[in-house]
Design an enzyme around this catalytic site. Structure first.
Site, mmCIF file in Angstrom:
data_model
loop_
_atom_site.group_PDB
_atom_site.id
_atom_site.type_symbol
_atom_site.label_atom_id
_atom_site.label_comp_id
_atom_site.label_asym_id
_atom_site.label_seq_id
_atom_site.Cartn_x
_atom_site.Cartn_y
_atom_site.Cartn_z
ATOM 1 N N GLU A 1 -28.602 61.999 1.606
ATOM 2 C CA GLU A 1 -28.997 63.291 2.192
ATOM 3 C C GLU A 1 -30.331 63.096 2.888
ATOM 4 O O GLU A 1 -31.352 62.874 2.233
ATOM 5 C CB GLU A 1 -29.144 64.359 1.100
ATOM 6 C CG GLU A 1 -27.903 64.537 0.248
ATOM 7 C CD GLU A 1 -27.256 65.896 0.435
ATOM 8 O OE1 GLU A 1 -27.573 66.595 1.408
ATOM 9 O OE2 GLU A 1 -26.416 66.232 -0.418
ATOM 10 N N GLU B 1 -25.185 70.131 9.393
ATOM 11 C CA GLU B 1 -26.101 69.041 9.056
ATOM 12 C C GLU B 1 -26.174 68.051 10.216
ATOM 13 O O GLU B 1 -25.743 66.905 10.125
ATOM 14 C CB GLU B 1 -25.648 68.402 7.736
ATOM 15 C CG GLU B 1 -25.693 69.414 6.586
ATOM 16 C CD GLU B 1 -24.961 68.992 5.314
ATOM 17 O OE1 GLU B 1 -24.547 67.823 5.208
ATOM 18 O OE2 GLU B 1 -24.796 69.851 4.421
ATOM 19 N N ASN C 1 -16.000 68.746 1.416
ATOM 20 C CA ASN C 1 -16.532 67.910 0.338
ATOM 21 C C ASN C 1 -16.246 68.491 -1.052
ATOM 22 O O ASN C 1 -16.896 68.135 -2.026
ATOM 23 C CB ASN C 1 -18.044 67.691 0.525
ATOM 24 C CG ASN C 1 -18.478 66.329 0.034
ATOM 25 O OD1 ASN C 1 -17.682 65.383 0.027
ATOM 26 N ND2 ASN C 1 -19.730 66.215 -0.397
ATOM 27 N N ARG C 2 -15.267 69.375 -1.121
ATOM 28 C CA ARG C 2 -14.726 69.850 -2.408
ATOM 29 C C ARG C 2 -13.196 69.735 -2.371
ATOM 30 O O ARG C 2 -12.527 70.241 -3.242
ATOM 31 C CB ARG C 2 -15.084 71.327 -2.663
ATOM 32 C CG ARG C 2 -16.558 71.642 -2.687
ATOM 33 C CD ARG C 2 -17.256 71.076 -3.915
ATOM 34 N NE ARG C 2 -18.667 71.460 -3.930
ATOM 35 C CZ ARG C 2 -19.622 70.817 -3.253
ATOM 36 N NH1 ARG C 2 -19.334 69.736 -2.551
ATOM 37 N NH2 ARG C 2 -20.879 71.230 -3.312
ATOM 38 N N TYR D 1 -26.684 68.616 -8.725
ATOM 39 C CA TYR D 1 -25.817 69.556 -9.444
ATOM 40 C C TYR D 1 -24.430 68.930 -9.595
ATOM 41 O O TYR D 1 -24.132 67.903 -8.986
ATOM 42 C CB TYR D 1 -25.687 70.898 -8.715
ATOM 43 C CG TYR D 1 -25.504 70.810 -7.204
ATOM 44 C CD1 TYR D 1 -24.417 70.154 -6.622
ATOM 45 C CD2 TYR D 1 -26.429 71.392 -6.335
ATOM 46 C CE1 TYR D 1 -24.245 70.084 -5.252
ATOM 47 C CE2 TYR D 1 -26.276 71.323 -4.952
ATOM 48 C CZ TYR D 1 -25.187 70.672 -4.421
ATOM 49 O OH TYR D 1 -25.026 70.594 -3.062
ATOM 50 N N ARG E 1 -20.910 75.677 7.756
ATOM 51 C CA ARG E 1 -20.835 74.461 6.922
ATOM 52 C C ARG E 1 -19.415 73.899 6.818
ATOM 53 O O ARG E 1 -19.191 72.702 6.842
ATOM 54 C CB ARG E 1 -21.340 74.832 5.524
ATOM 55 C CG ARG E 1 -21.040 73.818 4.419
ATOM 56 C CD ARG E 1 -21.584 74.353 3.109
ATOM 57 N NE ARG E 1 -21.100 73.634 1.946
ATOM 58 C CZ ARG E 1 -21.768 72.665 1.320
ATOM 59 N NH1 ARG E 1 -22.938 72.290 1.763
ATOM 60 N NH2 ARG E 1 -21.269 72.084 0.250
HETATM 61 O O1 0X9 Z 1 -22.780 69.617 -2.151
HETATM 62 C C1 0X9 Z 1 -22.492 68.660 -1.426
HETATM 63 O O2 0X9 Z 1 -21.374 68.507 -0.941
HETATM 64 C C2 0X9 Z 1 -23.583 67.637 -1.096
HETATM 65 N N1 0X9 Z 1 -24.809 68.315 -0.776
HETATM 66 S S1 0X9 Z 1 -24.951 69.212 0.593
HETATM 67 O O3 0X9 Z 1 -26.221 69.923 0.534
HETATM 68 N N2 0X9 Z 1 -25.025 68.253 1.849
HETATM 69 O O4 0X9 Z 1 -23.823 70.066 0.708
HETATM 70 C C3 0X9 Z 1 -23.812 66.740 -2.289
HETATM 71 C C4 0X9 Z 1 -22.603 65.996 -2.772
HETATM 72 C C5 0X9 Z 1 -22.926 65.023 -3.861
HETATM 73 N N3 0X9 Z 1 -21.768 64.388 -4.414
HETATM 74 C C6 0X9 Z 1 -21.021 64.905 -5.422
HETATM 75 N N4 0X9 Z 1 -21.388 65.947 -6.074
HETATM 76 N N5 0X9 Z 1 -19.926 64.265 -5.740
HETATM 77 ZN ZN ZN Z 2 -23.571 68.186 3.252
#
Ligand code: 0X9
Ligand code: ZN
Length: 430
Positions: free
Chosen positions: A389, A192, A262-263, A367, A246
């Protein structure tokens, strides 16, 4: 001499193989656009969730928003006839928005190389091209040298591959301690690229045009980490075939690499929207905070938990301004505050360029995805916490052409400014 010839010959063959294997990776892949999730049948939704499991053939770039944005899916050449048959069977209206991803990535890669030569790094950054992690780090260090009374660099950790991560703290130079803080980061997801570009633009504005933003620096300091997932970001610069990476770069199993940073946060870690499969793009990691890069952000969030008023993490692509919760369909009690600040960003950007960011709780707009940094920061005490985003761009969507950087980052900055002004008004210094 003979050894020399053999060497040259070997190199020619090896280089040719390398180049041709590189050129082939995404050759013939297509990106299909499908209706937004609210307009889809349960059947189609089920089909998409099944396809997502078949990583060799399908890459769900985005499953689309509930409110309007369509889904984008990249499909392997061998799977395309079957995929199209499935869509026709279900009478789904689809569009092909990229006919050959390999070709797009190759030409973007070549153009980026050309721009790198055309605009060599000379200490300052502009919006003419995408910059490397080293250039961005060098840039913030240069700013600290140029403005030693207002700008401070802190080394906050190291990536898995050993790169130093540094924050820049931007102040008005009055040396007052314990001000409120706006914490911002970019580059969680390697591909990104518009995210670090927008963060860098924000840094340049705040530092170089600081008189314009005196109101935002009076009782607030800004702490910014431009590229969280530096290893991944460096990897995406290597070739067109690695451009779509990613995750982080720490091996996650014998055959797969990377965790979704981000997980990886320890707030509802490994719940809905996070995968337990080390080969998946949304792999939560073997345990919470298995990734050194997520630890760095955790420690920043914790250290500013009392004074931090807004946490802003920049991603792509939307355009969306997402607020908690992202792990559950429930909304926080303070949803009106979150909405008010997001609305200020929305309106400022709409008035400036006509762009329409969708705003709302992550789970409603997009989502459920648990274990993300925005929920972690909100839970830790930041009253405002957003994932912003930025819009897609170019034919590969994650890769807006360099000529689009200027418009996208300036537009985003207008939104960030409006949100920051609202935050400063709502949360004065205690
Ligand atoms: O999925 C993600 O980590 C984010 N979108 S991305 O397309 N950049 O990967 C959105 C994250 C939103 N925040 C939460 N779901 N807590
Ligand atoms: Zn992202």
């Amino acid at each position: 001499m003979r050894a020399n010839i053999r060497g040259v010959l070997w190199c020619t063959i090896w280089c040719y193989c390398l180049a041709s294997s590189q050129a082939n990776l995404y050759k013939g892949y297509k990106v299909y656009e499908l209706p937004a999730s609210k307009a889809r049948s349960a059947n189609l939704d089920f089909m998409l969730s099944q396809l997502a499991n078949n990583r060799t053939y399908y890459d769900i770039y985005t499953s689309g928003s509930q409110t309007g944005a369509p889904a984008h899916i990249m499909v392997h050449p061998e799977a395309q006839p079957q995929f199209v048959a499935l869509l026709n069977e279900q009478a789904v209206n689809y569009k092909i928005i990229n006919n050959d991803v390999g070709h797009t990535l190759r030409s973007n890669y070549e153009r980026n190389q050309m721009l790198r030569n055309l605009y060599p790094f000379e200490g300052r950054l502009s919006t003419e091209r995408y910059y490397t992690h080293d250039e961005i780090t060098q840039y913030i260090e240069n700013l600290a040298q140029l403005y030693p009374s207002r700008v401070f660099i802190r080394t906050v950790g190291r990536t898995y591959e050993g790169r130093w991560l540094k924050t820049i703290r931007i102040t008005n130079g009055d040396r007052r301690a314990n001000k409120n803080v706006i914490l911002m980061d970019g580059g969680f997801h390697a591909r990104e690229w518009i995210s670090p570009a927008a963060v860098v633009y924000a840094i340049g504005e705040l530092v170089e045009n600081y008189e314009t933003y005196a109101d935002l620096l009076l009782d607030y300091d800004w702490v910014i980490l431009p590229v969280v997932n530096a290893d991944g970001y460096v990897y995406t610069h290597l070739s067109e075939n690695t451009r779509m990476w990613r995750k982080t770069r720490q091996p996650s199993s014998e055959s797969c690499i990377g965790t979704d940073p981000n997980r990886n946060f320890d707030f509802h870690w490994n719940e809905e929207g996070a995968s337990q499969d080390p080969c998946d793009e949304t792999y939560a990691g073997p345990k919470a905070f298995s990734e050194p890069e997520a630890i760095v952000v955790r420690d920043l969030i914790k250290s500013y938990a009392k004074v931090g008023k807004m946490y802003l993490t920049l991603h792509s692509y939307g355009p969306y301004i997402l607020y908690p919760w992202g792990w559950t369909l429930d909304v926080p009690d303070t949803v009106e505050d979150l909405h008010e600040v997001a609305q200020a960003g929305y309106e400022a950007m709409f008035n400036a360029t006509g762009v329409e960011y969708e705003i709302g709780p992550s789970t409603e707009v997009l989502y459920v995805a648990a274990g993300a940094s925005d929920d972690y920061a909100f839970n830790a005490g930041f009253p405002i916490s957003f994932t912003m985003e930025l819009p897609p761009g170019g034919q590969s969507l994650f890769d807006p052409p360099a000529s689009d950087i200027d418009g996208l980052v300036k537009e985003a900055w207008i939104g960030i400014l409006a949100m920051a002004r609202k935050v400063v008004e709502k949360y004065p210094l205690a």
